[in-house]
Design a protein around this motif. Structure first.
Motif, PDB file in Angstrom:
ATOM      1  N   ARG A  78     -38.745 -23.216 -34.147  1.00 36.19           N
ATOM      2  CA  ARG A  78     -39.434 -22.031 -33.622  1.00 36.19           C
ATOM      3  C   ARG A  78     -40.944 -22.213 -33.680  1.00 36.19           C
ATOM      4  O   ARG A  78     -41.665 -21.850 -32.756  1.00 36.19           O
ATOM      5  N   ASP A  79     -41.412 -22.770 -34.783  1.00 46.06           N
ATOM      6  CA  ASP A  79     -42.850 -22.931 -34.975  1.00 46.06           C
ATOM      7  C   ASP A  79     -43.395 -24.199 -34.326  1.00 46.06           C
ATOM      8  O   ASP A  79     -44.581 -24.477 -34.423  1.00 46.06           O
ATOM      9  N   CYS A  80     -42.502 -24.959 -33.664  1.00 45.30           N
ATOM     10  CA  CYS A  80     -42.877 -26.140 -32.884  1.00 45.30           C
ATOM     11  C   CYS A  80     -43.805 -27.090 -33.646  1.00 45.30           C
ATOM     12  O   CYS A  80     -44.877 -27.462 -33.164  1.00 45.30           O
ATOM     13  N   GLN A  81     -43.376 -27.461 -34.806  1.00 49.50           N
ATOM     14  CA  GLN A  81     -44.150 -28.400 -35.610  1.00 49.50           C
ATOM     15  C   GLN A  81     -44.106 -29.789 -34.980  1.00 49.50           C
ATOM     16  O   GLN A  81     -43.113 -30.170 -34.381  1.00 49.50           O
ATOM     17  N   GLU A  82     -45.162 -30.529 -35.157  1.00 49.82           N
ATOM     18  CA  GLU A  82     -45.188 -31.904 -34.650  1.00 49.82           C
ATOM     19  C   GLU A  82     -44.354 -32.788 -35.553  1.00 49.82           C
ATOM     20  O   GLU A  82     -44.303 -32.597 -36.766  1.00 49.82           O
ATOM     21  N   LYS A  83     -43.721 -33.769 -34.942  1.00 47.14           N
ATOM     22  CA  LYS A  83     -42.913 -34.721 -35.690  1.00 47.14           C
ATOM     23  C   LYS A  83     -43.822 -35.557 -36.590  1.00 47.14           C
ATOM     24  O   LYS A  83     -44.863 -36.045 -36.166  1.00 47.14           O
ATOM     25  N   LYS A  84     -43.429 -35.670 -37.838  1.00 44.57           N
ATOM     26  CA  LYS A  84     -44.177 -36.497 -38.786  1.00 44.57           C
ATOM     27  C   LYS A  84     -43.433 -37.812 -38.958  1.00 44.57           C
ATOM     28  O   LYS A  84     -42.214 -37.856 -38.904  1.00 44.57           O
ATOM     29  N   MET A  96     -39.111 -27.142 -46.257  1.00 45.33           N
ATOM     30  CA  MET A  96     -38.391 -26.160 -47.065  1.00 45.33           C
ATOM     31  C   MET A  96     -39.193 -25.753 -48.300  1.00 45.33           C
ATOM     32  O   MET A  96     -39.193 -24.592 -48.696  1.00 45.33           O
ATOM     33  N   GLU A  97     -39.885 -26.703 -48.905  1.00 48.42           N
ATOM     34  CA  GLU A  97     -40.680 -26.406 -50.103  1.00 48.42           C
ATOM     35  C   GLU A  97     -41.948 -25.635 -49.783  1.00 48.42           C
ATOM     36  O   GLU A  97     -42.327 -24.716 -50.514  1.00 48.42           O
ATOM     37  N   ASN A  98     -42.628 -26.021 -48.715  1.00 52.34           N
ATOM     38  CA  ASN A  98     -43.959 -25.497 -48.450  1.00 52.34           C
ATOM     39  C   ASN A  98     -44.010 -24.314 -47.492  1.00 52.34           C
ATOM     40  O   ASN A  98     -44.943 -23.512 -47.557  1.00 52.34           O
ATOM     41  N   GLU A  99     -43.055 -24.219 -46.598  1.00 54.75           N
ATOM     42  CA  GLU A  99     -43.158 -23.222 -45.527  1.00 54.75           C
ATOM     43  C   GLU A  99     -42.094 -22.129 -45.563  1.00 54.75           C
ATOM     44  O   GLU A  99     -42.275 -21.091 -44.944  1.00 54.75           O
ATOM     45  N   MET A 100     -40.998 -22.378 -46.242  1.00 55.59           N
ATOM     46  CA  MET A 100     -39.887 -21.427 -46.183  1.00 55.59           C
ATOM     47  C   MET A 100     -39.919 -20.453 -47.354  1.00 55.59           C
ATOM     48  O   MET A 100     -40.221 -20.828 -48.478  1.00 55.59           O
ATOM     49  N   ASP A 101     -39.605 -19.222 -47.053  1.00 55.27           N
ATOM     50  CA  ASP A 101     -39.463 -18.176 -48.063  1.00 55.27           C
ATOM     51  C   ASP A 101     -38.080 -17.572 -47.835  1.00 55.27           C
ATOM     52  O   ASP A 101     -37.919 -16.644 -47.054  1.00 55.27           O
ATOM     53  N   PHE A 102     -37.089 -18.166 -48.507  1.00 55.52           N
ATOM     54  CA  PHE A 102     -35.698 -17.770 -48.271  1.00 55.52           C
ATOM     55  C   PHE A 102     -35.394 -16.410 -48.886  1.00 55.52           C
ATOM     56  O   PHE A 102     -36.000 -16.008 -49.874  1.00 55.52           O
ATOM     57  N   CYS A 103     -34.423 -15.735 -48.302  1.00 57.35           N
ATOM     58  CA  CYS A 103     -33.924 -14.480 -48.853  1.00 57.35           C
ATOM     59  C   CYS A 103     -33.232 -14.758 -50.180  1.00 57.35           C
ATOM     60  O   CYS A 103     -32.850 -15.889 -50.465  1.00 57.35           O
ATOM     61  N   ASP A 104     -33.048 -13.725 -50.969  1.00 59.35           N
ATOM     62  CA  ASP A 104     -32.434 -13.879 -52.288  1.00 59.35           C
ATOM     63  C   ASP A 104     -30.926 -14.078 -52.244  1.00 59.35           C
ATOM     64  O   ASP A 104     -30.346 -14.574 -53.200  1.00 59.35           O
TER      65      ASP A 104
END
Length: 134
Positions: A78-84, A96-104
């Protein structure tokens, strides 16, 4: 926890196919007049009732870690990140560590991703960003 994309690929692809089917169904749904003269949207009523909803049933059948990975891939697309050039697993784990804020809870996370009207498109873009083409 470190996630390996290959461990979740079947579930991700199945979710993508079911989401694509739902998107197609939404685009081509028909309206009809009920016996009481009201215009009723079949798809909307099915979603509200949970009737005939293979995507929601499938998501509910998965474990929470799988839901988290699917959610991360969808948001990545969705956020169209560039391939690293760091590899799919490392890219996924960093996201997942830096950008995601998962539900409980799993149920809340399922509803969060289920509510994305372009979920199939987001997953496909996310997989492409991670270097997975099919």
């Amino acid at each position: 926890m470190k996630y390996k994309l290959a461990d979740y690929l079947d579930a991700i692809k199945t979710t993508q196919r079911l989401a694509d089917y739902r998107e197609k169904k939404e685009r081509t749904h028909s309206q009809y007049i009920s016996p009481f003269g009201e215009k009723v949207d079949n798809l909307y009523n099915d979603i509200l009732s949970g009737k005939n909803d293979d995507l929601l049933a499938y998501l509910n059948s998965l474990d929470f870690d799988t839901i988290k990975v699917i959610s991360a891939v969808a948001y990545l697309g969705r956020d169209c990140q560039e391939k690293k050039d760091i590899g799919a697993d490392e890219n996924l784990n960093q996201w997942m560590e830096n950008e995601m804020d998962f539900c409980d809870s799993k149920d809340a996370e399922v509803l969060q991703i289920y509510g994305k009207s372009q979920l199939g498109t987001y997953i496909k873009r996310g997989l492409e960003t991670l270097g997975v083409n099919y």
